[in-house]
Motif scaffolding. Structure first.
Motif, PDB file in Angstrom:
ATOM      1  N   GLU A 122     -42.039   9.037-179.719  1.00  0.00           N
ATOM      2  CA  GLU A 122     -41.760  10.132-178.785  1.00  0.00           C
ATOM      3  C   GLU A 122     -41.200   9.591-177.477  1.00  0.00           C
ATOM      4  N   ALA A 123     -41.772   8.463-176.991  1.00  0.00           N
ATOM      5  CA  ALA A 123     -41.256   7.864-175.762  1.00  0.00           C
ATOM      6  C   ALA A 123     -39.818   7.385-175.956  1.00  0.00           C
ATOM      7  N   ALA A 124     -39.568   6.777-177.149  1.00  0.00           N
ATOM      8  CA  ALA A 124     -38.195   6.320-177.430  1.00  0.00           C
ATOM      9  C   ALA A 124     -37.237   7.506-177.491  1.00  0.00           C
ATOM     10  N   LEU A 125     -37.674   8.608-178.106  1.00  0.00           N
ATOM     11  CA  LEU A 125     -36.821   9.792-178.175  1.00  0.00           C
ATOM     12  C   LEU A 125     -36.545  10.362-176.782  1.00  0.00           C
ATOM     13  N   LYS A 126     -37.590  10.369-175.944  1.00  0.00           N
ATOM     14  CA  LYS A 126     -37.396  10.861-174.586  1.00  0.00           C
ATOM     15  C   LYS A 126     -36.419   9.970-173.831  1.00  0.00           C
ATOM     16  N   GLU A 127     -36.543   8.648-174.053  1.00  0.00           N
ATOM     17  CA  GLU A 127     -35.614   7.732-173.392  1.00  0.00           C
ATOM     18  C   GLU A 127     -34.192   7.973-173.870  1.00  0.00           C
ATOM     19  N   ARG A 128     -34.040   8.157-175.196  1.00  0.00           N
ATOM     20  CA  ARG A 128     -32.705   8.454-175.723  1.00  0.00           C
ATOM     21  C   ARG A 128     -32.188   9.769-175.154  1.00  0.00           C
ATOM     22  N   GLU A 129     -33.088  10.752-175.076  1.00  0.00           N
ATOM     23  CA  GLU A 129     -32.666  12.049-174.538  1.00  0.00           C
ATOM     24  C   GLU A 129     -32.207  11.909-173.092  1.00  0.00           C
ATOM     25  N   THR A 130     -32.950  11.084-172.323  1.00  0.00           N
ATOM     26  CA  THR A 130     -32.553  10.857-170.935  1.00  0.00           C
ATOM     27  C   THR A 130     -31.193  10.171-170.861  1.00  0.00           C
ATOM     28  N   LEU A 131     -30.999   9.148-171.721  1.00  0.00           N
ATOM     29  CA  LEU A 131     -29.703   8.465-171.754  1.00  0.00           C
ATOM     30  C   LEU A 131     -28.585   9.420-172.161  1.00  0.00           C
ATOM     31  N   ALA A 132     -28.886  10.270-173.157  1.00  0.00           N
ATOM     32  CA  ALA A 132     -27.877  11.233-173.599  1.00  0.00           C
ATOM     33  C   ALA A 132     -27.537  12.210-172.475  1.00  0.00           C
ATOM     34  N   GLN A 133     -28.567  12.642-171.737  1.00  0.00           N
ATOM     35  CA  GLN A 133     -28.308  13.555-170.623  1.00  0.00           C
ATOM     36  C   GLN A 133     -27.463  12.868-169.551  1.00  0.00           C
ATOM     37  N   ASN A 134     -27.793  11.589-169.298  1.00  0.00           N
ATOM     38  CA  ASN A 134     -26.994  10.853-168.307  1.00  0.00           C
ATOM     39  C   ASN A 134     -25.548  10.700-168.772  1.00  0.00           C
ATOM     40  N   LYS A 135     -25.386  10.369-170.062  1.00  0.00           N
ATOM     41  CA  LYS A 135     -24.038  10.238-170.601  1.00  0.00           C
ATOM     42  C   LYS A 135     -23.321  11.579-170.570  1.00  0.00           C
ATOM     43  N   ASP A 136     -24.066  12.639-170.882  1.00  0.00           N
ATOM     44  CA  ASP A 136     -23.461  13.961-170.830  1.00  0.00           C
ATOM     45  C   ASP A 136     -23.007  14.283-169.412  1.00  0.00           C
ATOM     46  N   GLY A 137     -23.863  13.903-168.437  1.00  0.00           N
ATOM     47  CA  GLY A 137     -23.457  14.123-167.052  1.00  0.00           C
ATOM     48  C   GLY A 137     -22.226  13.310-166.689  1.00  0.00           C
ATOM     49  N   GLU A 138     -22.194  12.041-167.170  1.00  0.00           N
ATOM     50  CA  GLU A 138     -21.024  11.218-166.908  1.00  0.00           C
ATOM     51  C   GLU A 138     -19.776  11.791-167.564  1.00  0.00           C
ATOM     52  N   LEU A 139     -19.949  12.254-168.829  1.00  0.00           N
ATOM     53  CA  LEU A 139     -18.804  12.845-169.515  1.00  0.00           C
ATOM     54  C   LEU A 139     -18.330  14.109-168.811  1.00  0.00           C
ATOM     55  N   THR A 140     -19.288  14.900-168.354  1.00  0.00           N
ATOM     56  CA  THR A 140     -18.908  16.118-167.633  1.00  0.00           C
ATOM     57  C   THR A 140     -18.143  15.775-166.357  1.00  0.00           C
ATOM     58  N   GLN A 141     -18.654  14.751-165.660  1.00  0.00           N
ATOM     59  CA  GLN A 141     -17.975  14.336-164.438  1.00  0.00           C
ATOM     60  C   GLN A 141     -16.572  13.811-164.739  1.00  0.00           C
ATOM     61  N   ARG A 142     -16.472  12.989-165.788  1.00  0.00           N
ATOM     62  CA  ARG A 142     -15.152  12.467-166.162  1.00  0.00           C
ATOM     63  C   ARG A 142     -14.217  13.592-166.603  1.00  0.00           C
ATOM     64  N   SER A 143     -14.788  14.558-167.329  1.00  0.00           N
ATOM     65  CA  SER A 143     -13.961  15.690-167.752  1.00  0.00           C
ATOM     66  C   SER A 143     -13.449  16.477-166.551  1.00  0.00           C
ATOM     67  N   GLU A 144     -14.329  16.652-165.570  1.00  0.00           N
ATOM     68  CA  GLU A 144     -13.898  17.358-164.363  1.00  0.00           C
ATOM     69  C   GLU A 144     -12.821  16.563-163.629  1.00  0.00           C
ATOM     70  N   GLU A 145     -13.022  15.236-163.584  1.00  0.00           N
ATOM     71  CA  GLU A 145     -12.010  14.407-162.919  1.00  0.00           C
ATOM     72  C   GLU A 145     -10.678  14.478-163.658  1.00  0.00           C
ATOM     73  N   ILE A 146     -10.749  14.428-164.996  1.00  0.00           N
ATOM     74  CA  ILE A 146      -9.512  14.517-165.787  1.00  0.00           C
ATOM     75  C   ILE A 146      -8.826  15.866-165.569  1.00  0.00           C
ATOM     76  N   SER A 147      -9.647  16.915-165.553  1.00  0.00           N
ATOM     77  CA  SER A 147      -9.073  18.245-165.329  1.00  0.00           C
ATOM     78  C   SER A 147      -8.412  18.329-163.959  1.00  0.00           C
ATOM     79  N   ALA A 148      -9.090  17.732-162.955  1.00  0.00           N
ATOM     80  CA  ALA A 148      -8.500  17.752-161.615  1.00  0.00           C
ATOM     81  C   ALA A 148      -7.186  16.961-161.585  1.00  0.00           C
ATOM     82  N   ARG A 149      -7.167  15.824-162.293  1.00  0.00           N
ATOM     83  CA  ARG A 149      -5.938  15.023-162.334  1.00  0.00           C
ATOM     84  C   ARG A 149      -4.835  15.768-163.072  1.00  0.00           C
TER      85      ARG A 149
END
Length: 237
Positions: A122-149
């Motif tokens: 469960e702890a490993a899954l939570k850690e993966r979920e946190t990493l996935a959320q961080n990556k999702d946030g990074e992807l969202t940010q990159r997507s916004e940057e790409i859209s702005a560009r």
């Protein structure tokens, strides 16, 4: 020589009764309790003690007591065996309980290990979920940057299109910006400023057939601009 009297030779019957009574009631040892035979014989009346009936009764009581004692001994022996059996059964039951307790402890240990593994997963899954959320946030940010560009590039392209164009008819203020333009310098170039887009000769504000480079000032009040065989027009100012 004097002959003994009757009283001296044979004692009186009352005296014999007293002697019998005293002998029957005497005990060999005053410190010891009388036996069953003595107690039974003592409790008989005098005439029974004198006759054989008393002896038979005493012997019967003695035998009866012996049989009773034997029965009691057998009964006590059976109760002891039952008690031993019950004790052994209790020990066996206690042994079974000890085995059950050991089994339960072993199962509890296994369950605790499984719970620990589940907690780790469960702890490993939570850690993966946190990493996935961080990556999702990074992807969202990159997507916004790409859209702005993309928007910036699109705007730049549109701006370039509006300040630089080739042959064709364009609406001033929409397709091209007003200003002074110069072409890339080709021969037999035709251009015309238009007051309307109806295709009538009356819509022509000014026109020319130029050879080489030409410079044209397009006013903000012009409705459109058309050219052919002029190459690329570029905004100067």
């Amino acid at each position: 020589m004097t002959e003994p009297t009757r009283s001296e030779v044979a004692p009186d019957s009352s005296e014999m009764d007293s002697a019998d009574d005293s002998s029957a009631t005497e005990t060999p040892d005053s410190n010891q309790p009388p036996g069953r035979f003595q107690r039974a014989f003592r409790e008989l009346p005098t005439w029974a003690r004198r006759s054989g009936v008393g002896l038979c009764v005493a012997v019967g009581v003695l035998l009866a007591g012996g049989i009773t004692g034997t029965s009691i001994a057998v009964h006590n022996f059976t109760a002891g065996e039952v008690l031993k059996t019950r004790i052994q059964e209790g020990k066996d039951y206690q042994s079974e309980l000890s085995g059950d307790i050991s089994s339960l402890k072993s199962e509890n240990l296994k369950l605790a290990e499984q719970v620990e593994k589940l907690d780790q997963r469960e702890a490993a899954l939570k850690e993966r979920e946190t990493l996935a959320q961080n990556k999702d946030g990074e992807l969202t940010q990159r997507s916004e940057e790409i859209s702005a560009r993309e928007e910036a590039v699109g705007a730049a392209e549109e701006a370039k299109k509006s300040t630089s164009f080739d042959s064709g008819t364009f609406i001033v203020g929409t397709d091209i910006q007003p200003g002074t333009y110069r072409n890339s310098g080709t021969s037999d170039c035709y251009w015309a400023r238009l007051s309307g887009l109806g295709g009538s000769v009356y819509d022509i504000i000014a026109n020319d057939n130029a050879n080489g480079q030409a410079v044209v000032r397009i006013a903000a009040s012009d409705a459109g601009f058309t050219s052919s065989r002029c190459g690329t027009w570029t905004l100067l100012q």
